[in-house]
Motif scaffolding. Sequence first.
Motif, PDB file in Angstrom:
ATOM      1  N   PHE A  45       0.985  -1.370   0.232  1.00  0.00           N
ATOM      2  CA  PHE A  45       0.034   0.084   0.004  1.00  0.00           C
ATOM      3  C   PHE A  45       0.994   1.214   0.092  1.00  0.00           C
ATOM      4  CE2 PHE A  45      -3.604  -2.659   1.083  1.00  0.00           C
ATOM      5  CZ  PHE A  45      -4.622  -1.768   0.280  1.00  0.00           C
ATOM      6  N   ALA A  46       2.054   1.122   0.852  1.00  0.00           N
ATOM      7  CA  ALA A  46       3.077   2.346   0.500  1.00  0.00           C
ATOM      8  C   ALA A  46       3.261   2.726  -0.681  1.00  0.00           C
ATOM      9  CB  ALA A  46       4.147   2.155   1.556  1.00  0.00           C
ATOM     10  N   TRP A  47       3.878   1.563  -1.422  1.00  0.00           N
ATOM     11  CA  TRP A  47       4.269   1.698  -2.705  1.00  0.00           C
ATOM     12  C   TRP A  47       3.071   2.128  -3.686  1.00  0.00           C
ATOM     13  CZ3 TRP A  47       2.049  -0.980  -6.856  1.00  0.00           C
ATOM     14  CH2 TRP A  47       2.628  -0.925  -8.046  1.00  0.00           C
ATOM     15  N   ARG A 105       2.164   6.068  -6.001  1.00  0.00           N
ATOM     16  CA  ARG A 105       2.090   6.306  -7.268  1.00  0.00           C
ATOM     17  C   ARG A 105       0.637   6.697  -7.743  1.00  0.00           C
ATOM     18  NH1 ARG A 105       6.281   3.174  -6.171  1.00  0.00           N
ATOM     19  NH2 ARG A 105       7.738   2.887  -7.514  1.00  0.00           N
ATOM     20  N   GLY A 106      -0.216   7.147  -6.581  1.00  0.00           N
ATOM     21  CA  GLY A 106      -1.462   7.430  -6.896  1.00  0.00           C
ATOM     22  C   GLY A 106      -2.497   6.429  -7.248  1.00  0.00           C
ATOM     23  N   LEU A 107      -2.095   5.191  -6.985  1.00  0.00           N
ATOM     24  CA  LEU A 107      -2.697   4.040  -7.198  1.00  0.00           C
ATOM     25  C   LEU A 107      -4.036   3.594  -6.233  1.00  0.00           C
ATOM     26  CD1 LEU A 107       0.063   1.519  -8.502  1.00  0.00           C
ATOM     27  CD2 LEU A 107      -1.719   3.069  -9.912  1.00  0.00           C
ATOM     28  N   LEU A 108      -4.057   4.342  -5.122  1.00  0.00           N
ATOM     29  CA  LEU A 108      -5.055   4.030  -4.299  1.00  0.00           C
ATOM     30  C   LEU A 108      -6.297   5.183  -4.184  1.00  0.00           C
ATOM     31  CD1 LEU A 108      -2.709   3.523  -0.988  1.00  0.00           C
ATOM     32  CD2 LEU A 108      -3.757   1.870  -2.704  1.00  0.00           C
ATOM     33  N   GLY A 109      -7.267   4.592  -3.980  1.00  0.00           N
ATOM     34  CA  GLY A 109      -8.344   5.450  -4.064  1.00  0.00           C
ATOM     35  C   GLY A 109     -10.113   4.470  -3.700  1.00  0.00           C
ATOM     36  N   PRO A 110     -11.069   5.179  -3.890  1.00  0.00           N
ATOM     37  CA  PRO A 110     -12.200   4.550  -3.245  1.00  0.00           C
ATOM     38  C   PRO A 110     -12.524   3.297  -4.185  1.00  0.00           C
ATOM     39  CG  PRO A 110     -12.579   6.910  -3.501  1.00  0.00           C
ATOM     40  CD  PRO A 110     -11.233   6.612  -4.376  1.00  0.00           C
ATOM     41  N   VAL A 126       0.672 -14.293  -1.896  1.00  0.00           N
ATOM     42  CA  VAL A 126       0.754 -13.050  -2.281  1.00  0.00           C
ATOM     43  C   VAL A 126      -0.329 -11.984  -1.865  1.00  0.00           C
ATOM     44  CG1 VAL A 126       2.332 -13.777  -4.403  1.00  0.00           C
ATOM     45  CG2 VAL A 126      -0.164 -13.457  -4.568  1.00  0.00           C
ATOM     46  N   ALA A 127       0.298 -10.643  -1.759  1.00  0.00           N
ATOM     47  CA  ALA A 127      -0.661  -9.668  -1.162  1.00  0.00           C
ATOM     48  C   ALA A 127      -0.777  -8.687  -2.778  1.00  0.00           C
ATOM     49  CB  ALA A 127       0.095  -8.650  -0.434  1.00  0.00           C
ATOM     50  N   GLY A 128      -1.991  -8.406  -3.091  1.00  0.00           N
ATOM     51  CA  GLY A 128      -2.323  -7.843  -4.172  1.00  0.00           C
ATOM     52  C   GLY A 128      -3.229  -6.701  -4.432  1.00  0.00           C
ATOM     53  N   LEU A 129      -3.182  -5.874  -5.394  1.00  0.00           N
ATOM     54  CA  LEU A 129      -3.674  -4.870  -5.825  1.00  0.00           C
ATOM     55  C   LEU A 129      -4.361  -4.880  -6.984  1.00  0.00           C
ATOM     56  CD1 LEU A 129      -2.109  -1.764  -3.800  1.00  0.00           C
ATOM     57  CD2 LEU A 129      -4.082  -3.198  -2.972  1.00  0.00           C
ATOM     58  N   MET A 130      -5.609  -4.837  -7.524  1.00  0.00           N
ATOM     59  CA  MET A 130      -6.056  -4.783  -8.789  1.00  0.00           C
ATOM     60  C   MET A 130      -5.224  -3.609  -9.496  1.00  0.00           C
ATOM     61  SD  MET A 130      -9.903  -5.520 -10.018  1.00  0.00           S
ATOM     62  CE  MET A 130     -10.187  -5.578 -11.894  1.00  0.00           C
ATOM     63  N   VAL A 131      -4.959  -3.931 -10.830  1.00  0.00           N
ATOM     64  CA  VAL A 131      -4.296  -2.904 -11.708  1.00  0.00           C
ATOM     65  C   VAL A 131      -4.607  -3.023 -13.062  1.00  0.00           C
ATOM     66  CG1 VAL A 131      -2.442  -2.552 -10.214  1.00  0.00           C
ATOM     67  CG2 VAL A 131      -2.120  -4.292 -11.989  1.00  0.00           C
ATOM     68  N   GLY A 132      -4.806  -2.399 -14.058  1.00  0.00           N
ATOM     69  CA  GLY A 132      -5.095  -2.253 -15.406  1.00  0.00           C
ATOM     70  C   GLY A 132      -4.086  -3.114 -16.063  1.00  0.00           C
ATOM     71  N   ALA A 133      -4.400  -3.272 -17.547  1.00  0.00           N
ATOM     72  CA  ALA A 133      -3.898  -3.981 -18.582  1.00  0.00           C
ATOM     73  C   ALA A 133      -2.282  -3.307 -18.630  1.00  0.00           C
ATOM     74  CB  ALA A 133      -4.683  -4.106 -19.662  1.00  0.00           C
ATOM     75  N   LEU A 138     -12.978  -6.432   1.353  1.00  0.00           N
ATOM     76  CA  LEU A 138     -13.888  -5.481   0.917  1.00  0.00           C
ATOM     77  C   LEU A 138     -14.085  -4.082   1.619  1.00  0.00           C
ATOM     78  CD1 LEU A 138     -16.900  -8.151   0.376  1.00  0.00           C
ATOM     79  CD2 LEU A 138     -15.045  -7.383  -1.242  1.00  0.00           C
ATOM     80  N   ASN A 139     -13.488  -4.178   2.700  1.00  0.00           N
ATOM     81  CA  ASN A 139     -13.346  -2.736   3.480  1.00  0.00           C
ATOM     82  C   ASN A 139     -12.129  -2.505   4.067  1.00  0.00           C
ATOM     83  OD1 ASN A 139     -13.853  -4.679   5.573  1.00  0.00           O
ATOM     84  ND2 ASN A 139     -15.838  -3.714   6.196  1.00  0.00           N
TER      85      ASN A 139
END
Length: 283
Positions: free
Chosen positions: A162-164, A168-173, A196-203, A262-263
């Motif tokens: 999350f820090a990373w 990079r402006g990848l966090l939001g609602p 693994v810990a992951g965040l959904m990103v685009g293609a 989810l939250n």
Amino acid sequence: MRAQTQDSYATRIQRVAEFVSDHLDEEISLDRLSEEARLSPYHFHRIYASVIGETVGDTVRRLRLHRAAFELIETQKPIASIARRAGYGSSAAFTRAFGGSYGVPPGAYRRGERARDPDTSTPSGEHPMYQVTVERTPPVRLAAMDHRGDYNEIGKTFDPLFAWAGMRGLLGPQTRSFGVYYDDPDATPARDLRSVAGLMVGADFKPDGRVKIIELPEMIVATLIHKGPYAELRGAYRYLYRSWLPKSGREPGDTPCFEEYLNNPRATPPTEWLTRVSMPLAA
């Protein structure tokens, strides 16, 4: 220069988040953490709070109570010992802090009692029956960091992720976070568990240093929503495998289980944490 500065801050806060997770049993001063981040002590804490979304003190309390909840469920350690390890000078202070976050005192929590959900008629101490659905999930692309070891400690990997992402402006609602779990914790030593810990990103996202790409393909899953502390998630898996799967007539698929959170655990009490648990099924 701006991108280089963002990378530098992200790397420094990642280092601090990992240091905090690895030294929960120690008293950690802000001066020590500012040294770890190589930032001025006059500015370090504001940078940390802006990137992580909570103070260092909040992080330490949250992680210690999360560990304590796991120890209450999975071990027979005396509550006084768990309280001391969580940083509380007395069982009374620990009871107040734990009850304030988890809704019931530590002794009651160990006995299986849980805070009553005002939206149901479920008595305290009984877990509501999980509602399992079978559905097809779309493919998901994750920016991910590897975690090796106890699943209960994957937070030490999510915090630097999350820090990373924050730098990079990848966090939001709309940010969606996932954990992917490759091994059975009942059959594999904790030190050898892979996840693994992951965040959904685009293609268009490209791998970046420690952050790699994990692709979850389109698949059919059995899924349920767990409400409550992450320390209780093992019960959801036991329900899926011991109760639901044998009666379902289905076979598990050749893809690891995964969770979607989810939250926000930093902004929501543990009794309200929502986790979608998904078990892949053979088509």
